[in-house]
Design a protein around this motif. Structure first.
Motif, short mmCIF file in Angstrom:
data_model
loop_
_atom_site.label_atom_id
_atom_site.label_comp_id
_atom_site.label_asym_id
_atom_site.label_seq_id
_atom_site.Cartn_x
_atom_site.Cartn_y
_atom_site.Cartn_z
N HIS A 1 -29.50 5.23 66.48
CA HIS A 1 -29.47 5.78 65.75
C HIS A 1 -30.58 6.03 65.24
CE1 HIS A 1 -28.95 8.77 62.69
NE2 HIS A 1 -29.44 8.21 61.61
N SER B 1 -33.89 7.98 62.47
CA SER B 1 -33.58 8.80 60.78
C SER B 1 -35.00 10.11 61.67
CB SER B 1 -33.22 7.86 60.09
OG SER B 1 -34.73 7.52 60.06
N THR B 2 -35.58 9.78 62.37
CA THR B 2 -36.76 10.68 62.64
C THR B 2 -37.12 10.21 63.79
OG1 THR B 2 -38.81 8.94 61.70
CG2 THR B 2 -37.99 10.10 60.12
#
Length: 153
Positions: free
Chosen positions: A63, A65-66
């Motif tokens: 994962h 986030s950006t």
């Protein structure tokens, strides 16, 4: 061959094309800045504080986030937000070119309509029907005397 290439480059339309390409590149960067810095932030705010350039689909199992974090890690991504910005850039550039071409065509039509007609420099001989200079008193083709005809009219 070098001479022919030099002649090709010195032709006016090649230089005009080069200037157009340079201006087009500069115009494209201005439009990109307009889209990225002026248009997209309010649209993102209206949609729910979304930054379109950060929208992506992560193709890895981790994962991020950006988008910047995913790129830094080397993760494969589908950057559909950047694509949306690019499509909006294209639409704005296409619309600006459309407006520019429309204005140019209207100006050309107006100029063509307002241009004075060319002065008349010839007339038809009433006998042989060939074009002759307007000041002629004798037809150079059939040698008819035109001085009497002009005085009658």
């Amino acid at each position: 061959m070098l001479n022919d290439f030099r002649k090709f480059l010195s032709r006016g339309n090649v230089l005009d094309m080069a200037v157009g390409i340079i201006i087009g590149i500069a115009f494209g960067s201005v439009v990109s800045s307009l889209v990225n810095n002026i248009i997209m932030p309010p649209i993102g705010l209206l949609i729910g504080k979304v930054n379109f350039s950060d929208l992506f689909i992560n193709l890895s199992n981790k994962h991020y986030s950006t988008l910047a974090a995913a790129k830094a890690a080397g993760a494969p991504t589908i950057n559909y937000g950047v694509f949306v910005n690019t499509v909006i850039n294209f639409l704005i550039i296409a619309f600006a070119v459309f407006l520019m071409i429309t204005v140019i065509y209207k100006a050309q039509k107006k100029y063509q309509k307002s241009a004075a007609p060319a002065p008349v420099t010839t007339k038809k001989c009433p006998y042989c029907k060939t074009d002759i200079p307007i000041d002629a008193v004798r037809c150079p083709n059939c040698t008819s005397d035109l001085s009497n005809i002009e005085k009658k009219s």
